[in-house]
Design an enzyme around this catalytic site. Sequence first.
Site, PDB file in Angstrom:
ATOM      1  N   ARG A 256      41.994  34.330  36.928  1.00  0.00           N
ATOM      2  CA  ARG A 256      41.980  34.945  38.260  1.00  0.00           C
ATOM      3  C   ARG A 256      40.552  35.360  38.612  1.00  0.00           C
ATOM      4  NH1 ARG A 256      47.625  38.538  38.054  1.00  0.00           N
ATOM      5  NH2 ARG A 256      48.931  36.747  37.466  1.00  0.00           N
ATOM      6  N   ARG A 271      41.463  44.505  34.061  1.00  0.00           N
ATOM      7  CA  ARG A 271      41.355  43.536  35.158  1.00  0.00           C
ATOM      8  C   ARG A 271      40.251  42.539  34.799  1.00  0.00           C
ATOM      9  NH1 ARG A 271      42.993  44.255  40.617  1.00  0.00           N
ATOM     10  NH2 ARG A 271      43.210  46.491  40.276  1.00  0.00           N
ATOM     11  N   GLU A 343      50.597  48.727  35.717  1.00  0.00           N
ATOM     12  CA  GLU A 343      51.511  47.589  35.622  1.00  0.00           C
ATOM     13  C   GLU A 343      51.342  46.803  34.323  1.00  0.00           C
ATOM     14  OE1 GLU A 343      51.832  43.097  37.292  1.00  0.00           O
ATOM     15  OE2 GLU A 343      50.927  44.572  38.642  1.00  0.00           O
ATOM     16  N   SER A 346      55.962  42.273  35.814  1.00  0.00           N
ATOM     17  CA  SER A 346      56.388  42.105  37.192  1.00  0.00           C
ATOM     18  C   SER A 346      57.447  41.007  37.203  1.00  0.00           C
ATOM     19  CB  SER A 346      55.202  41.710  38.077  1.00  0.00           C
ATOM     20  OG  SER A 346      55.588  41.616  39.421  1.00  0.00           O
ATOM     21  N   ARG A 383      46.985  42.415  28.758  1.00  0.00           N
ATOM     22  CA  ARG A 383      46.833  43.795  29.231  1.00  0.00           C
ATOM     23  C   ARG A 383      47.674  44.791  28.428  1.00  0.00           C
ATOM     24  NH1 ARG A 383      47.598  45.869  35.455  1.00  0.00           N
ATOM     25  NH2 ARG A 383      45.746  44.581  35.794  1.00  0.00           N
TER      26      ARG A 383
END
Length: 418
Positions: A256, A271, A343, A346, A383
């Site tokens: 990403r 991130r 988070e 998801s 993460r």
Amino acid sequence: MIDLKTLRDDPDSVRESQRIRGEDPALVDQALDADARRRTAIADADRLRSEQKSLGKLVGKAQGDEKQELLAKGKELAEKVKAAVAEQKQADEDSEKALRAISNLVQGAPAGGEDDFIVLETVGTPRDIPDAKDHLELGESLGLIDMERGAKVSGSRFYFLTGNGALLQLGLLNLAARKAVEHGFQLMIPPVLVRPEIMGGTGFLGAHADEIYHLPDDDLYLVGTSEVPLAGYHSDEILDLSEGPKRYAGWSSCFRREAGSYGKDTRGIIRVHQFDKVEGFVYCRPEEADAEHQKLLGWEREMLVAIDVPYRVIDIAGGDLGSSAARKFDCEAWVPTQNTYRELTSTSNCTTYQARRLSIRYRDENGKPQTAATLNGTLATTRWIVAILENHQQPDGSVVLPDELAASVGVKVLEPKK
């Protein structure tokens, strides 16, 4: 892509969905107008082709001057047919483009944006950890994470997982893979480069296209989740769902660009540009989708119990769903040094939105092809190491691993390097 029949029969529901998302309801009227132009173009082309066919029969019977006149008229009509066919093709393209601009219909999600989620449940109590160290300080002292050399080799937001850090990630992902297989998922290691029609078909080339790495020389995209290749796996196919949903678990590296996140979470591995993930993906009949969504959430919760961290489940607001999801639940783990939940998982119910774009169907009880539903859900990612390290740290700087992870890493306690 939403169902065209829903757009025609109940445009108000589509407008309301757009408002819940904070998106433009005028797109609904633009799509309706484009659909009307398309239907008119089809009718015009069909009428002219019918005239052309009738004229052809008359030419076959005519003679002399009459035949010449009919031939001249036929030539003129042929040009009109050609123009009408071109108009129909353009109208088809415009109609599909207008329809693709509309996000999936929200199903039960609250209105609002990123901060307007609803907390459904909180599980576990955060420990009181005096002088808690963050995951990067712990990771460096334990010899698990090397951000400095990651930046030297690849730039900011890259890292090395070293020694037990690499084993910890492999153990975590292996745990997710094993549990997925136990629950009937077929394990997959998919390609991480996909064609534009697959990336676009899953809905990732819309508002957040700047998040995706593109290789222009090859016209291929690096995936940000194995949801993308798993959705493309059955594109242009008719599935056999007679024995129930098809469930896959994809293990892949993910990429990403983190566009627009300048200055956010720059410390550590929260991130980053590259990470690994095991993602659950389901194909099912639309009427089974809600139940499958709850099952995915349940499997995510099972993984969180295995790593023994406090967490909460939230119902994501419409403006934070992404274009493909009709409903999304996140599980957020407690991060002690940030004094908040972040988070980890998801899970999204994408209803028939992706399958319609990718032409994925099944046969109903009458043998008629119908559009399938798709769902996805995170089973583990890099993460998670953040929550594991911070929640299981000890006063001496060591970290006691949960039993199921300790078996994979080979040690129960991660000790600071001398």
